[in-house]
Design an enzyme around this catalytic site. Structure first.
Site, PDB file in Angstrom:
ATOM      1  N   GLY A 186      73.098  69.259  70.921  1.00 16.82           N
ATOM      2  CA  GLY A 186      72.678  68.910  71.769  1.00 16.82           C
ATOM      3  C   GLY A 186      73.872  70.184  72.485  1.00 16.82           C
ATOM      4  O   GLY A 186      74.562  70.576  71.825  1.00 16.82           O
ATOM      5  N   ALA A 187      73.182  70.240  74.024  1.00 19.07           N
ATOM      6  CA  ALA A 187      73.359  71.182  74.862  1.00 19.07           C
ATOM      7  C   ALA A 187      74.787  72.091  74.170  1.00 19.07           C
ATOM      8  O   ALA A 187      75.195  73.195  74.138  1.00 19.07           O
ATOM      9  CB  ALA A 187      72.841  70.966  75.819  1.00 19.07           C
ATOM     10  N   ASN A 218      65.168  67.989  78.750  1.00 18.41           N
ATOM     11  CA  ASN A 218      65.533  67.284  77.780  1.00 18.41           C
ATOM     12  C   ASN A 218      64.689  67.468  76.716  1.00 18.41           C
ATOM     13  O   ASN A 218      63.657  67.402  77.298  1.00 18.41           O
ATOM     14  CB  ASN A 218      66.315  66.108  78.801  1.00 18.41           C
ATOM     15  CG  ASN A 218      67.549  65.721  78.845  1.00 18.41           C
ATOM     16  OD1 ASN A 218      68.211  65.684  77.870  1.00 18.41           O
ATOM     17  ND2 ASN A 218      67.690  64.531  77.604  1.00 18.41           N
ATOM     18  N   ASP A 223      69.468  69.450  78.666  1.00 18.12           N
ATOM     19  CA  ASP A 223      69.677  71.340  77.867  1.00 18.12           C
ATOM     20  C   ASP A 223      69.273  72.310  79.062  1.00 18.12           C
ATOM     21  O   ASP A 223      69.572  73.282  78.409  1.00 18.12           O
ATOM     22  CB  ASP A 223      68.232  71.346  76.894  1.00 18.12           C
ATOM     23  CG  ASP A 223      68.619  70.563  75.895  1.00 18.12           C
ATOM     24  OD1 ASP A 223      68.098  68.732  76.266  1.00 18.12           O
ATOM     25  OD2 ASP A 223      69.201  70.518  74.897  1.00 18.12           O
TER      26      ASP A 223
HETATM   27  O1  MRU Z   1      67.190  67.964  69.739  1.00 17.85           O
HETATM   28  P1  MRU Z   1      68.303  67.459  70.312  1.00 17.85           P
HETATM   29  O2  MRU Z   1      68.889  66.894  69.460  1.00 17.85           O
HETATM   30  O3  MRU Z   1      69.921  68.783  70.014  1.00 17.85           O
HETATM   31  O4  MRU Z   1      68.409  67.383  71.472  1.00 17.85           O
HETATM   32  C1  MRU Z   1      69.581  67.197  72.734  1.00 17.85           C
HETATM   33  C2  MRU Z   1      69.175  66.335  73.952  1.00 17.85           C
HETATM   34  O5  MRU Z   1      68.337  66.809  74.572  1.00 17.85           O
HETATM   35  C3  MRU Z   1      70.334  66.603  75.525  1.00 17.85           C
HETATM   36  O6  MRU Z   1      70.058  65.202  75.765  1.00 17.85           O
HETATM   37  C4  MRU Z   1      70.728  67.635  75.309  1.00 17.85           C
HETATM   38  O7  MRU Z   1      70.907  68.153  74.725  1.00 17.85           O
HETATM   39  C5  MRU Z   1      72.417  66.905  76.814  1.00 17.85           C
HETATM   40  S1  MRU Z   1      73.446  66.717  75.149  1.00 17.85           S
HETATM   41  C6  MRU Z   1      74.801  66.262  76.685  1.00 17.85           C
END
Ligand code: MRU
Length: 347
Positions: free
Chosen positions: A49-50, A249, A239
């Site tokens: 998650g970002a 995203n 992201d």
């Molecule tokens: O691959 P991940 O699980 O890190 O991807 C996360 C996402 O795409 C989320 O939607 C994004 O990071 C936003 S988190 C607030």
């Protein structure tokens, strides 16, 4: 007694993370005592998650500073820069990671007149500040998102942009927690989110755990729930947002955006300002991470596709700005034209 669940916690000596690869069946915490361990946890998605990977990387920089040679400032600075390069390489798409690491390097530079122990202390305070700011950002985004919804609304979300992806509350999912606090009823629909199943494993888990009305669907069921009138809005995290509003995203968000457009359903992007990259002109300039074939060909340890099959596994996609109704930040709701209006956020 119910077990306390947190995404990340700084103890003053170590970074504790919930191991998200084990959820929802096992709730286990891992402790990171070095920046290499933080790198590994980000790369292997124990933390993901970002915003959460940005915060983890900031603490990773503190751990790097504590382990750096303290006898002379130039070797100390060189060690910090080496750790920064390594941490930024761990995952390429979410700009929060680079943003947080650069902010830590800037802090080291502006503190360079101090003795090394004082620089380390300044870095620790900066990482804690990044962590605390994220808490405030999430709450503000939740309040803005809620202003766009009616009581009883059905909201589809994709991937996990919740407490597990941030300090707490989340970005896209903060709206459900804010609604609960205010006694407003929302119905969440969570896409399972192949191939890593963040929707099934994480979003369904955290919303259910916190008492939100949530229904899990497979990714290929989104059109049906929309056609049945169950969805009033799509809300997702992001992201990286390019200067023109194109938004990277989790893979599958682009498809959901096409469906939302088809059914005339608004699509809101929940976006902390550190996720907006004004130096990135368009979505075509966003680096898209590709991950291992096994994420597609295996489920847990079981093979579900023939050995030797060719695969393509981009972890993210880009939703064109034209599909986005509004970008909801902690500073307010940004509407098109995004090229012009995103700039105003930073003036
Ligand atoms: O691959 P991940 O699980 O890190 O991807 C996360 C996402 O795409 C989320 O939607 C994004 O990071 C936003 S988190 C607030």
């Amino acid at each position: 007694m119910e077990q306390e669940i947190f995404t990340l916690k700084w103890t003053g000596a170590e970074l504790q993370l919930i191991d998200q690869t084990l959820l929802p069946c096992n709730i286990a915490y891992v402790e990171m005592g070095s920046y290499e361990a933080v790198f590994d946890a980000i790369r292997h998605m124990k933390v993901r998650g970002a915003p959460a990977i940005g915060i983890a990387a900031a603490y990773g920089m503190v751990l790097a500073a504590k382990a750096a040679p303290a006898q002379d400032p130039s070797s100390f600075q060189a060690a910090l820069e080496q750790a920064a390069c390594r941490l930024v390489e761990s995952r390429p798409t979410a700009v929060n990671l680079r943003w947080a690491v650069e902010r830590m390097l800037d802090k080291a530079k502006t503190s360079q007149a101090l003795a090394i122990p004082a620089i380390i202390q300044a870095l620790e305070q900066e990482a804690i500040r990044i962590h605390d700011e994220d808490r405030r950002i999430n709450r503000a985004i939740g309040a803005h998102l809620l202003s766009l919804l009616k009581n009883g609304a059905g909201v589809l979300t994709h991937c996990n942009a919740g407490a597990l992806a941030t300090s707490e509350y989340g970005t896209a999912l903060s709206v459900f927690y804010t609604a609960l606090e205010k006694g407003i009823r929302l119905k969440a629909y969570a896409d399972e989110t192949r191939p890593r199943l963040q929707g099934a494993r994480l979003t369904a888990f955290e919303l259910l755990h916190n008492g939100v009305d949530v229904t899990l669907i497979c990714d290929n069921m989104a059109a049906v729930v929309m056609a049945q009138g169950k969805i009033d809005a799509v809300i997702v995290g992001c992201d990286r947002i390019a200067a023109n509003g194109d938004t990277a995203n989790k893979i599958g968000t682009f498809s959901v955006s096409i469906l939302a457009k088809h059914f005339g359903i608004p699509l809101y992007i929940a976006a902390p300002t550190p996720t907006i990259d004004m130096a990135c002109p368009t979505g075509a300039d966003i680096p898209i991470e590709e991950r291992a074939a096994e994420e597609i060909t295996m489920v847990e340890q079981v093979r579900i596709a023939p050995a030797g099959i060719k695969t393509f596994n981009p972890a993210f996609d880009v939703t064109p700005a034209a599909h986005i109704t509004a970008i909801v930040t902690e500073k307010g709701i940004v509407v098109p034209p995004f090229g012009e209006n995103l700039k105003k956020l930073f003036q």
